[in-house]
Scaffold this motif. Structure first.
Motif, PDB file in Angstrom:
ATOM      1  N   ARG A 131       0.834  -1.214   0.000  1.00 32.81           N
ATOM      2  CA  ARG A 131       0.000   0.000   0.000  1.00 32.81           C
ATOM      3  C   ARG A 131       0.867   1.262   0.000  1.00 32.81           C
ATOM      4  O   ARG A 131       0.536   2.247  -0.644  1.00 32.81           O
ATOM      5  CB  ARG A 131      -0.916  -0.016   1.210  1.00 32.81           C
ATOM      6  CG  ARG A 131      -2.027  -1.034   1.105  1.00 32.81           C
ATOM      7  CD  ARG A 131      -2.979  -0.973   2.300  1.00 32.81           C
ATOM      8  NE  ARG A 131      -3.886  -2.093   2.261  1.00 32.81           N
ATOM      9  CZ  ARG A 131      -3.757  -3.202   2.987  1.00 32.81           C
ATOM     10  NH1 ARG A 131      -2.761  -3.334   3.844  1.00 32.81           N
ATOM     11  NH2 ARG A 131      -4.623  -4.183   2.876  1.00 32.81           N
ATOM     12  N   VAL A 133       3.849   1.800  -1.334  1.00 34.77           N
ATOM     13  CA  VAL A 133       4.552   2.100  -2.588  1.00 34.77           C
ATOM     14  C   VAL A 133       3.673   1.893  -3.825  1.00 34.77           C
ATOM     15  O   VAL A 133       4.188   1.937  -4.949  1.00 34.77           O
ATOM     16  CB  VAL A 133       5.856   1.271  -2.717  1.00 34.77           C
ATOM     17  CG1 VAL A 133       6.841   1.641  -1.630  1.00 34.77           C
ATOM     18  CG2 VAL A 133       5.564  -0.220  -2.720  1.00 34.77           C
ATOM     19  N   ARG A 134       2.387   1.748  -3.644  1.00 28.39           N
ATOM     20  CA  ARG A 134       1.529   1.457  -4.799  1.00 28.39           C
ATOM     21  C   ARG A 134       1.513   2.576  -5.813  1.00 28.39           C
ATOM     22  O   ARG A 134       1.199   2.368  -6.981  1.00 28.39           O
ATOM     23  CB  ARG A 134       0.128   1.074  -4.354  1.00 28.39           C
ATOM     24  CG  ARG A 134      -0.714   2.239  -3.879  1.00 28.39           C
ATOM     25  CD  ARG A 134      -2.031   1.862  -3.290  1.00 28.39           C
ATOM     26  NE  ARG A 134      -2.848   1.126  -4.243  1.00 28.39           N
ATOM     27  CZ  ARG A 134      -4.037   0.650  -3.954  1.00 28.39           C
ATOM     28  NH1 ARG A 134      -4.561   0.847  -2.762  1.00 28.39           N
ATOM     29  NH2 ARG A 134      -4.722  -0.010  -4.853  1.00 28.39           N
ATOM     30  N   HIS A 135       1.893   3.802  -5.425  1.00 30.63           N
ATOM     31  CA  HIS A 135       1.924   4.928  -6.368  1.00 30.63           C
ATOM     32  C   HIS A 135       3.234   4.991  -7.169  1.00 30.63           C
ATOM     33  O   HIS A 135       3.366   5.784  -8.079  1.00 30.63           O
ATOM     34  CB  HIS A 135       1.706   6.242  -5.614  1.00 30.63           C
ATOM     35  CG  HIS A 135       2.808   6.592  -4.674  1.00 30.63           C
ATOM     36  ND1 HIS A 135       2.923   6.002  -3.428  1.00 30.63           N
ATOM     37  CD2 HIS A 135       3.848   7.436  -4.805  1.00 30.63           C
ATOM     38  CE1 HIS A 135       3.996   6.495  -2.833  1.00 30.63           C
ATOM     39  NE2 HIS A 135       4.586   7.359  -3.641  1.00 30.63           N
ATOM     40  N   TRP A 136       4.207   4.142  -6.841  1.00 33.70           N
ATOM     41  CA  TRP A 136       5.475   4.106  -7.583  1.00 33.70           C
ATOM     42  C   TRP A 136       5.243   3.480  -8.954  1.00 33.70           C
ATOM     43  O   TRP A 136       4.393   2.600  -9.121  1.00 33.70           O
ATOM     44  CB  TRP A 136       6.509   3.268  -6.843  1.00 33.70           C
ATOM     45  CG  TRP A 136       7.089   3.865  -5.607  1.00 33.70           C
ATOM     46  CD1 TRP A 136       6.491   4.735  -4.737  1.00 33.70           C
ATOM     47  CD2 TRP A 136       8.391   3.602  -5.078  1.00 33.70           C
ATOM     48  NE1 TRP A 136       7.334   5.030  -3.711  1.00 33.70           N
ATOM     49  CE2 TRP A 136       8.508   4.354  -3.887  1.00 33.70           C
ATOM     50  CE3 TRP A 136       9.436   2.814  -5.484  1.00 33.70           C
ATOM     51  CZ2 TRP A 136       9.662   4.330  -3.106  1.00 33.70           C
ATOM     52  CZ3 TRP A 136      10.592   2.787  -4.712  1.00 33.70           C
ATOM     53  CH2 TRP A 136      10.709   3.548  -3.539  1.00 33.70           C
ATOM     54  N   GLU A 137       6.039   3.907  -9.906  1.00 31.31           N
ATOM     55  CA  GLU A 137       6.038   3.248 -11.207  1.00 31.31           C
ATOM     56  C   GLU A 137       6.547   1.817 -11.002  1.00 31.31           C
ATOM     57  O   GLU A 137       7.542   1.616 -10.292  1.00 31.31           O
ATOM     58  CB  GLU A 137       6.950   3.989 -12.185  1.00 31.31           C
ATOM     59  CG  GLU A 137       6.429   5.343 -12.607  1.00 31.31           C
ATOM     60  CD  GLU A 137       5.142   5.241 -13.415  1.00 31.31           C
ATOM     61  OE1 GLU A 137       4.988   4.278 -14.204  1.00 31.31           O
ATOM     62  OE2 GLU A 137       4.285   6.123 -13.239  1.00 31.31           O
TER      63      GLU A 137
END
Length: 177
Positions: A131, A133-137
């Protein structure tokens, strides 16, 4: 070039390398501080301290082992590990088994309850990190994981040397031996 102090490794380091090492040390110490807060909270909620998880994870990895081998694996004093193991045995997370090679000795083994605890904790931790790092590429995350795994392998290999390099007393710059 920065010339190492007499008690430092013999290889010379450039000022850029030293600066990178300082940045890495600061990042790791910052991470350690955050982990410390996390671990303190987990200790209060689970009732199990960090050292117990470390012993359980290492013992699971080693398989049934003598207390001395476990102490070596975690770079700790055998008497300290013995006290910690006693608590894990009392809590039903570790059991003592007769050593088939030496009837006078015993082997330590993680119980089913200990394995369950480790698996549950790892699953919760993995979901929480997911949750975070879910916004990381995805490519960035894959690259970070690859580099972090590489770092951990190097850290593990270098740990005995690092302990020797860092275990001495801290001296001020002008203080002599």
């Amino acid at each position: 070039m920065v010339t190492p102090k007499p008690d430092a490794p013999s290889a010379e380091l450039s000022s850029t390398e030293v600066e990178r090492g300082e940045r890495l040390a600061n990042a790791i110490m910052g991470f350690g501080k955050q982990q410390g807060a996390f671990i303190a909270r987990m200790n209060r909620t689970t009732g199990i301290d960090r050292s117990a998880f470390i012993l359980l994870k290492n013992l699971l990895h080693l398989g049934p082992s003598r207390s001395r081998a476990l102490a070596e694996a975690v770079h700790s004093d055998p008497s300290t590990v013995s006290r910690q193991v006693a608590t894990l045995v009392k809590d039903g997370l570790v059991e003592r088994r007769a050593d088939p090679e030496d009837g006078r000795a015993s082997l330590l083994a993680v119980t089913a309850a200990g394995v369950r605890l480790l698996e549950e904790q790892r699953a919760r931790f993995a979901l929480s990190l997911t949750r975070m790092v879910r916004h990381w590429e995805p490519a960035d995350l894959d690259h970070f994981i690859e580099l972090f795994e590489r770092f951990l392998g190097d850290h593990q290999d270098y740990l005995p040397i690092m302990i020797n390099e860092c275990a001495g007393p801290v001296r001020s710059e002008g203080e002599s031996r």
